[in-house]
Design a protein around this motif. Structure first.
Motif, PDB file in Angstrom:
ATOM      1  N   ARG A 436       0.730  -1.201  -0.178  1.00  8.36           N
ATOM      2  CA  ARG A 436      -0.115   0.007  -0.220  1.00  8.36           C
ATOM      3  C   ARG A 436       1.021   1.196  -0.015  1.00  8.36           C
ATOM      4  O   ARG A 436       0.458   2.328  -0.560  1.00  8.36           O
ATOM      5  N   LYS A 437       2.064   1.161   0.868  1.00  7.39           N
ATOM      6  CA  LYS A 437       2.861   2.460   0.599  1.00  7.39           C
ATOM      7  C   LYS A 437       3.322   2.912  -0.641  1.00  7.39           C
ATOM      8  O   LYS A 437       3.937   3.900  -0.906  1.00  7.39           O
ATOM      9  N   ASP A 438       3.402   1.869  -1.572  1.00  8.71           N
ATOM     10  CA  ASP A 438       3.779   2.224  -2.967  1.00  8.71           C
ATOM     11  C   ASP A 438       2.814   2.892  -3.951  1.00  8.71           C
ATOM     12  O   ASP A 438       3.031   3.371  -4.796  1.00  8.71           O
ATOM     13  N   ILE A 439       1.528   2.729  -3.393  1.00  9.28           N
ATOM     14  CA  ILE A 439       0.339   3.251  -4.157  1.00  9.28           C
ATOM     15  C   ILE A 439       0.613   4.810  -4.770  1.00  9.28           C
ATOM     16  O   ILE A 439       0.276   4.961  -5.788  1.00  9.28           O
ATOM     17  N   PRO A 440       0.846   5.615  -3.954  1.00  8.38           N
ATOM     18  CA  PRO A 440       0.976   7.031  -4.457  1.00  8.38           C
ATOM     19  C   PRO A 440       1.981   7.168  -5.557  1.00  8.38           C
ATOM     20  O   PRO A 440       1.913   7.906  -6.671  1.00  8.38           O
ATOM     21  N   ALA A 441       3.111   6.336  -5.536  1.00  8.05           N
ATOM     22  CA  ALA A 441       4.065   6.319  -6.482  1.00  8.05           C
ATOM     23  C   ALA A 441       3.449   5.843  -7.844  1.00  8.05           C
ATOM     24  O   ALA A 441       3.813   6.366  -8.986  1.00  8.05           O
ATOM     25  N   LEU A 442       2.757   4.680  -7.590  1.00  8.44           N
ATOM     26  CA  LEU A 442       2.106   4.154  -8.924  1.00  8.44           C
ATOM     27  C   LEU A 442       1.242   5.070  -9.352  1.00  8.44           C
ATOM     28  O   LEU A 442       1.236   5.029 -10.716  1.00  8.44           O
ATOM     29  N   VAL A 443       0.548   5.732  -8.615  1.00  6.56           N
ATOM     30  CA  VAL A 443      -0.726   6.761  -9.053  1.00  6.56           C
ATOM     31  C   VAL A 443       0.153   7.573  -9.837  1.00  6.56           C
ATOM     32  O   VAL A 443      -0.232   8.239 -11.101  1.00  6.56           O
TER      33      VAL A 443
END
Length: 476
Positions: A436-443
């Motif tokens: 979940r912590k990677d989601i902002p970067a993926l977005v």
């Protein structure tokens, strides 16, 4: 909107849990969507009113690779650049190509250093080699990575003073229009997946931003695609799997893409009409056929390399889906896949003989597919129901017969999930090392992919992407 679904198609515990999760978020999204951006572009006098169907000439047949030497003679080639990668260079297909060129007394040079999942650096190395040797015809022998690298080499050898970002899709690059015809290019695919032998796209990792991007123009399309099922027999099982999953998503995304009549703005100059135009009556035919063939033959081709029928049918599936998405375009699975591949640091998919971490393109598009189509279902429910039926959904079930828009996405997503699980595909983003912590970067890595994300049937902003990525963390 109902909070739960008791239809037979979703009677198992996992499906019920999925539906409850989807309905909770979808209810929020529907209200938000109508307020912020609506389901699609509307009320604009600048709508597109035309579409173009353009594809490479294709020649299909077992053993047809050996004709390439005569093709080059027919083209009047004076110096040919044959492009491949270090693995393909050792396989029978390259022997066949070289023997054919030698038999026809064609002058050629070989570049065998293309990279699986190419980068801006590997593109530029191939471009520099090409500028040095000044070929007048190109032959690409390999999968999508080779064909895309060869397209880039062809382009920049014809524009020798251009910087790499000159033609790269905006907003990452300048998105300049390719105004002149390029040199002839013959594409000989060795995978049944990318459909790059039919399309005018070249995709690569732009390492400074840790994201995939590309170049898109009809001018990049190969002059001829030589599709020979014999060339896919040596593919490792996992390469066949990833390649086939790319076909699957090409077909599903192009069939469910924004209709071409909803795309804006209409170009003032026909030359500015993009290669990816939205779903249209002709692309629909190719996309559905590519989907049918993939659902029927992908598992067979992965499980039994000697299954010549399955190999041949997957080659046809790749070409059909490539023709479809080459006109209609793809949308969220592909847009979201680019940062999934670009931000990967540690995951190395089995079956790939490379010296770097790699999420194969087909894997990166497939892991988000159930979440994507759960999200897009209400935008064009009839198309989601149709796709679900091809996968094997029961059209006599209560949920299917009702044709309620809120059922379409979940039904297709459940069929997709079962299909992917049956193939042993990694179960979601968590299986690739993301959390979940990677989601902002993926977005943030997805938002610049305007060329494809704008073709989603729902206009999709950061909040929606965040929810889709979260839904894709674990599929089963």
């Amino acid at each position: 909107m109902n909070k739960s679904c008791t239809c037979p198609a979703h009677s198992n515990a996992r499906a019920v849990q999925r539906l409850q999760h989807q309905h909770q978020h979808q209810h929020h999204h529907t209200d938000k969507c109508q307020h912020d951006h609506g389901k699609s572009v509307s009320g604009n006098d600048d709508h597109e009113y035309a579409f173009e169907m353009a594809s490479s000439t294709l020649r299909f047949g077992e053993g047809v690779t050996r004709e390439v030497g005569q093709d080059l003679v027919n083209m009047g080639a004076k110096k040919v650049l044959v492009m491949t990668d270090p693995n393909i260079a050792k396989l029978p297909v390259m022997k066949t190509v070289i023997e054919s060129l030698q038999k026809s007394q064609v002058n050629f040079v070989v570049y065998d250093r293309t990279r699986a999942e190419p980068t801006d650096k590997s593109f530029w190395e191939a471009i520099e080699f090409t500028k040095k040797h000044k070929p007048d015809v190109f032959v690409a022998v390999g999968g999508g990575s080779v064909m895309d690298t060869c397209k880039a080499a062809n382009l920049y050898s014809n524009y020798p003073d251009a910087e790499l970002l000159e033609f790269v899709n905006a907003p990452i690059g300048k998105g300049a229009i390719i105004g002149k015809d390029l040199s002839p290019l013959i594409a000989i695919p060795t995978t049944a997946g990318t459909g790059s032998e039919t399309t005018g796209t070249a995709i690569f990792d732009y390492e400074p931003l840790h994201v995939k991007t590309g170049i898109a123009s009809r001018k990049l399309r190969p002059t001829l695609g030589i599709v020979d099922p014999h060339n896919t027999i040596t593919m490792p099982a996992q390469v066949k799997l990833a390649s086939g999953l790319d076909v699957l998503c090409h077909a599903l995304e192009s069939y469910t893409a924004l209709p071409y009549t909803e795309r804006t703005p209409r170009p003032k100059n026909p030359a500015e009409r993009p290669a990816y135009q939205g779903s249209n009556p002709i692309s629909d035919i190719w996309s559905l056929e590519g989907l049918r063939l993939t659902v029927k033959y992908l598992k067979r081709s992965v499980e039994d390399p000697s299954d010549l029928e399955a190999n041949a049918q997957m080659c046809l599936a790749a070409a059909a889906a490539g023709t479809g998405f080459g006109s209609a375009g793809v949308h969220l699975c592909h847009g979201m896949s680019y940062p999934i591949s670009g931000l990967n640091k540690t995951y190395k998919h089995p079956g790939y003989n490379v010296d770097h971490s790699i999420v194969p393109h087909g894997i990166s598009v497939a892991v988000t597919a159930p979440a994507v189509f759960r999200y897009t279902g209400e935008a064009c429910p009839d198309r989601h129901f149709k796709a679900a039926e091809i996968f094997g959904a029961n059209p006599n079930s209560a949920a299917f017969r009702s044709q309620k828009p809120e059922n379409a996405g979940p039904i297709l997503a459940e069929q997709l999930t079962e299909f992917l699980e049956g193939l042993g595909v990694p179960s979601g983003l968590e299986a690739l090392g993301y959390s979940r912590k990677d989601i902002p970067a993926l977005v943030q890595g997805t938002l610049p992919q305007h060329r494809v994300t704008k073709l989603a049937p729902l206009t999709t902003g950061a909040e929606a992407l965040e929810r889709i990525f979260e839904d894709a963390l674990k599929n089963y």
